[in-house]
Scaffold this active site. Structure first.
Site, PDB file in Angstrom:
ATOM      1  N   ASP A  21       0.851  -1.192   0.000  1.00 20.84           N
ATOM      2  CA  ASP A  21       0.000   0.000   0.000  1.00 20.84           C
ATOM      3  C   ASP A  21       0.887   1.243   0.000  1.00 20.84           C
ATOM      4  O   ASP A  21       1.741   1.393   0.870  1.00 20.84           O
ATOM      5  CB  ASP A  21      -0.889  -0.037   1.255  1.00 20.84           C
ATOM      6  CG  ASP A  21      -1.719   1.225   1.409  1.00 20.84           C
ATOM      7  OD1 ASP A  21      -1.944   1.927   0.401  1.00 20.84           O
ATOM      8  OD2 ASP A  21      -2.151   1.508   2.549  1.00 20.84           O
ATOM      9  N   ASP A  25      -4.222   3.823   2.750  1.00 18.46           N
ATOM     10  CA  ASP A  25      -5.657   3.509   2.879  1.00 18.46           C
ATOM     11  C   ASP A  25      -5.885   2.034   3.222  1.00 18.46           C
ATOM     12  O   ASP A  25      -7.030   1.573   3.272  1.00 18.46           O
ATOM     13  CB  ASP A  25      -6.433   3.895   1.612  1.00 18.46           C
ATOM     14  CG  ASP A  25      -6.033   3.079   0.396  1.00 18.46           C
ATOM     15  OD1 ASP A  25      -5.086   2.247   0.509  1.00 18.46           O
ATOM     16  OD2 ASP A  25      -6.645   3.257  -0.672  1.00 18.46           O
ATOM     17  N   ASP A  29      -1.671  -1.222  -3.869  1.00 15.37           N
ATOM     18  CA  ASP A  29      -1.986  -0.461  -5.080  1.00 15.37           C
ATOM     19  C   ASP A  29      -0.820  -0.497  -6.080  1.00 15.37           C
ATOM     20  O   ASP A  29       0.246  -1.064  -5.787  1.00 15.37           O
ATOM     21  CB  ASP A  29      -2.362   0.983  -4.719  1.00 15.37           C
ATOM     22  CG  ASP A  29      -1.380   1.589  -3.733  1.00 15.37           C
ATOM     23  OD1 ASP A  29      -0.157   1.511  -4.009  1.00 15.37           O
ATOM     24  OD2 ASP A  29      -1.809   2.087  -2.667  1.00 15.37           O
ATOM     25  N   ASP A  98      -4.458 -10.562 -15.887  1.00 18.55           N
ATOM     26  CA  ASP A  98      -5.509 -11.545 -15.678  1.00 18.55           C
ATOM     27  C   ASP A  98      -6.657 -11.241 -16.638  1.00 18.55           C
ATOM     28  O   ASP A  98      -7.057 -10.085 -16.787  1.00 18.55           O
ATOM     29  CB  ASP A  98      -6.011 -11.448 -14.221  1.00 18.55           C
ATOM     30  CG  ASP A  98      -6.246 -12.810 -13.591  1.00 18.55           C
ATOM     31  OD1 ASP A  98      -6.993 -13.599 -14.182  1.00 18.55           O
ATOM     32  OD2 ASP A  98      -5.687 -13.059 -12.500  1.00 18.55           O
ATOM     33  N   HIS A 329      -3.341 -17.291  -4.993  1.00 22.71           N
ATOM     34  CA  HIS A 329      -4.267 -16.491  -4.171  1.00 22.71           C
ATOM     35  C   HIS A 329      -5.522 -17.262  -3.768  1.00 22.71           C
ATOM     36  O   HIS A 329      -6.315 -16.757  -2.975  1.00 22.71           O
ATOM     37  CB  HIS A 329      -4.654 -15.219  -4.924  1.00 22.71           C
ATOM     38  CG  HIS A 329      -5.467 -15.516  -6.145  1.00 22.71           C
ATOM     39  ND1 HIS A 329      -4.957 -16.203  -7.239  1.00 22.71           N
ATOM     40  CD2 HIS A 329      -6.757 -15.266  -6.437  1.00 22.71           C
ATOM     41  CE1 HIS A 329      -5.921 -16.343  -8.136  1.00 22.71           C
ATOM     42  NE2 HIS A 329      -7.019 -15.781  -7.693  1.00 22.71           N
ATOM     43  N   ASP A 330      -5.728 -18.453  -4.345  1.00 23.54           N
ATOM     44  CA  ASP A 330      -6.904 -19.272  -4.004  1.00 23.54           C
ATOM     45  C   ASP A 330      -6.552 -20.442  -3.093  1.00 23.54           C
ATOM     46  O   ASP A 330      -7.444 -21.167  -2.645  1.00 23.54           O
ATOM     47  CB  ASP A 330      -7.519 -19.894  -5.273  1.00 23.54           C
ATOM     48  CG  ASP A 330      -8.143 -18.866  -6.195  1.00 23.54           C
ATOM     49  OD1 ASP A 330      -8.575 -17.809  -5.711  1.00 23.54           O
ATOM     50  OD2 ASP A 330      -8.182 -19.143  -7.415  1.00 23.54           O
TER      51      ASP A 330
HETATM   52  O1  TEU Z   1     -10.711 -19.450  -9.516  1.00 24.64           O
HETATM   53  C1  TEU Z   1     -11.444 -20.501 -10.049  1.00 24.64           C
HETATM   54  C2  TEU Z   1     -11.625 -21.598  -9.158  1.00 24.64           C
HETATM   55  O2  TEU Z   1     -11.661 -22.723  -9.570  1.00 24.64           O
HETATM   56  C3  TEU Z   1     -11.819 -21.261  -7.740  1.00 24.64           C
HETATM   57  O3  TEU Z   1     -13.166 -21.109  -7.517  1.00 24.64           O
HETATM   58  C4  TEU Z   1     -11.266 -22.299  -6.919  1.00 24.64           C
HETATM   59  O4  TEU Z   1     -11.916 -23.508  -7.137  1.00 24.64           O
HETATM   60  C5  TEU Z   1     -11.466 -21.904  -5.522  1.00 24.64           C
HETATM   61  O5  TEU Z   1     -10.989 -20.608  -5.352  1.00 24.64           O
HETATM   62  C6  TEU Z   1     -10.703 -22.804  -4.631  1.00 24.64           C
HETATM   63  O6  TEU Z   1     -10.903 -22.357  -3.368  1.00 24.64           O
HETATM   64  C7  TEU Z   1     -10.682 -18.277 -10.237  1.00 24.64           C
HETATM   65  C8  TEU Z   1      -9.909 -17.222  -9.491  1.00 24.64           C
HETATM   66  O7  TEU Z   1      -8.578 -17.623  -9.355  1.00 24.64           O
HETATM   67  C9  TEU Z   1     -10.589 -16.976  -8.182  1.00 24.64           C
HETATM   68  O8  TEU Z   1      -9.882 -16.073  -7.372  1.00 24.64           O
HETATM   69  C10 TEU Z   1     -11.960 -16.429  -8.488  1.00 24.64           C
HETATM   70  O9  TEU Z   1     -12.677 -16.272  -7.299  1.00 24.64           O
HETATM   71  C11 TEU Z   1     -12.741 -17.329  -9.429  1.00 24.64           C
HETATM   72  O10 TEU Z   1     -11.972 -17.799 -10.535  1.00 24.64           O
HETATM   73  C12 TEU Z   1     -13.888 -16.568 -10.035  1.00 24.64           C
HETATM   74  O11 TEU Z   1     -13.388 -15.573 -10.890  1.00 24.64           O
HETATM   75 CA    CA Z   2      -3.544   2.090  -1.269  1.00 24.45          CA
END
Ligand code: TEU
Ligand code: CA
Length: 559
Positions: A21, A25, A29, A98, A329-330
């Site tokens: 950041d 905030d 960013d 993305d 990130h997932d």
């Molecule tokens: O993720 C797709 C996806 O398969 C996810 O739903 C995954 O199964 C789940 O996050 C597992 O916990 C993509 C993106 O990477 C994710 O951040 C998005 O939320 C999703 O598509 C919808 O755009």
């Molecule tokens: Ca910021």
């Protein structure tokens, strides 16, 4: 197998909300990213994959896009973004953006029009259906809990949303929609970006007629998955996208594809088919899930991980290309999920890194992985932000009265916020991520685990990654060499060879806290040069039998 820059590259994923950041905030960013480019350059990566920075109401943190050509106000301006690209290119770094086109936000101008009336010109940009027997058009479920359909009163129809109710699915059957997407891709390509990571791109073609899904036992995906994953027109759409948008640009593409198997991945990535360069497959991140899906926790044996990776390494040996990742990130933090984030955190993080960077394919590093960042446990559900987590909690605990402690435990193990806590830059308040209140709490271990400390310590995970990345540049065998498993039945050691142009590399990985013995097959010489390892090793070690220390990793180039 052809040589390509994107095969030789190491890619670093930035989740912009949590990276840095710059204005206090509490939200990361673009200017924050620019301020850390020298850090990334020092790490040695080649490409940045930037999670979405487009205009978005942030129902799903930017994966719900309301304007594909605008930058999210919280992240900065288009001028900031252009400066980011220029600063990256100046440093020899490439940028992949993305591309989220399975769905948009319900606040996108197309959807605002589409929902107005059945004869609106944008109606067919989305998937609208009449209800059936007083209910939803079919029984498909959203990946984020509940039905995949939402009723819209104004026209008395339902729209499809495979993700949140604010992420309506785009209708790829409509050629006008497809042209809009290709134009938008060219808008960014013409600005000079170096490629796309394509969000759930194998979901864009749905089975004709959208029939009810059968609910077989042993299912892993939300009901309906088999009806939209790798659907009937997916290859046509990807080939058309190449012809109309991507061809003529020297860019790379990686398709995120839940539910893809090796045979399909070959079709998606074979060089002569012009679809995508590589896919993110999900097999290894589903190994610790039961039939109930990701929250249905199962232990994962190293041998299952090894079988899965071996299948993919061999499967794409001559055709297509692998991407290599253990978190993003997932997904939970890899050191917490795949090994030991306690007393052997540093050894484990280095061992897993050695694994990924010595396989055939393109390695991806998720921000903070290079520090060995770990999962987090917040006491209260109030401290969580992720829509997938919150929807699941509401459904299980509030609506169905399931045991709260069990559900919280599944969040600790699998929740997406594990990966999204802010990047830990130093030991000042909030880990140096922000001078304000962070949008998601920082992991309290930031005083121990942070970039400043890691950069000062020559034995840190960070410097180990730096060495691994530079080795990959020096030794093409690490990129292009063929893969052969050693000791296939050992339950603690995962070992393999890579071979290329008369050279042999041996990788020994101890996935346990014990001291198992690696045994070299007799056809090899007993000597090699240690390229990298996570413990001190005496020169000239005889490699016929090597006792490995807890989570030890060694890579030898054989004489
Ligand atoms: O993720 C797709 C996806 O398969 C996810 O739903 C995954 O199964 C789940 O996050 C597992 O916990 C993509 C993106 O990477 C994710 O951040 C998005 O939320 C999703 O598509 C919808 O755009
Ligand atoms: Ca910021």
């Amino acid at each position: 197998m052809s040589k390509q820059w994107w095969k030789e590259a190491v890619i670093y994923q930035i989740y912009p909300r949590s990276f840095k950041d710059s204005n206090g905030d509490g939200v990361g960013d673009i200017n924050g990213i620019i301020s850390k480019l020298d850090y990334l350059k020092e790490l040695g990566i080649d490409v940045i994959w930037l999670s979405p920075v487009y205009q978005s109401p942030n129902d799903d943190n930017g994966y719900d896009i309301s304007d594909y050509r605008g930058i999210m106000d919280e992240f900065g301006t288009m001028a900031d973004w252009e400066r980011l690209l220029a600063e990256m290119h100046k440093r020899g770094l490439k940028l992949i953006m993305d591309l989220v086109v399975n769905h948009s936000s319900d606040e996108h101008a197309w959807f605002v029009e589409s929902r107005k009336s059945k004869d609106n010109p944008y109606r067919d940009y989305y998937i609208w259906r009449d209800g059936k027997e007083g209910g939803e058009p079919n029984n498909w479920e959203s990946c984020f809990s509940g039905s995949a359909w939402k009723y819209d009163e104004s026209t008395d129809q339902y729209f499809l949303h495979l993700f949140s109710q604010k992420q309506p699915d785009l209708n790829w059957e409509n050629p006008k929609l497809r042209e809009e997407v290709y134009d938008m891709m060219k808008f960014w390509l013409d600005k000079g970006i170096d490629g796309f990571r394509m969000d759930v791109i194998n979901f864009i073609s749905k089975v004709d007629g959208l029939p009810d899904a059968e609910l077989p036992d042993g299912r892993k995906f939300a009901p309906g998955g088999d009806y939209y994953m790798n659907g009937p027109k997916i290859h046509d759409y990807l080939q058309e996208m190449n012809e109309k948008a991507l061809s003529g640009y020297d860019v790379m593409t990686v398709g995120e594809m839940p539910g893809v198997n090796v045979e399909e991945a070959k079709l998606y990535t074979a060089e002569d088919r012009s679809e995508v360069n590589m896919v993110f497959q999900f097999e290894h991140v589903d190994l610790d899930s039961g039939p109930g899906g990701k929250w249905d926790l199962r232990p994962m044996k190293m041998s299952a991980l090894r079988d899965s990776f071996t299948k993919w390494q061999k499967g794409l040996e001559h055709e297509g290309w692998n991407s290599l990742y253990l978190n993003n990130h997932d997904q939970p933090r890899m050191v917490s999920r795949f090994r030991n984030d306690k007393e052997y955190r540093v050894e484990s993080a280095k061992m897993l890194a050695t694994f990924l960077h010595t396989l055939k394919g393109t390695p991806y590093i998720y921000q903070g992985e290079e520090l060995g960042m770990t999962n987090v446990r917040f006491d209260s559900i109030e401290d969580y932000q992720d829509i997938e987590t919150l929807n699941m909690y509401r459904e299980k605990v509030i609506e169905n009265g399931e045991d709260q402690d069990l559900v919280m435990n599944s969040i600790y193990v699998k929740g997406r916020d594990n990966a999204r806590t802010p990047m830990q830059w130093d030991d000042s308040e909030h880990g140096g991520f922000t001078t304000g209140d962070p949008w998601l709490k920082v992991n309290p271990n930031y005083t121990e685990i942070n970039a400043e400390k890691a950069m000062e310590d020559p034995d840190s995970v960070f410097h180990y990654y730096r060495r691994l990345i530079s080795l990959r540049k020096e030794y093409p065998i690490m990129v292009y060499g063929s893969y052969e498993l050693l000791m296939p039945d050992h339950d603690r050691i995962y070992a393999y060879t890579r071979k290329y142009e008369g050279q042999t590399m041996i990788v020994m990985l101890n996935f346990s806290s014990e001291n198992p013995v690696f045994k070299l097959p007799s056809e090899y010489e007993s000597a090699g040069d240690l390229l990298i390892g996570n413990y001190g090793v005496e020169a000239g070690t005889d490699l016929r039998e090597v006792e490995l220390r807890p989570y030890e990793a060694r890579v030898y180039l054989m004489k």
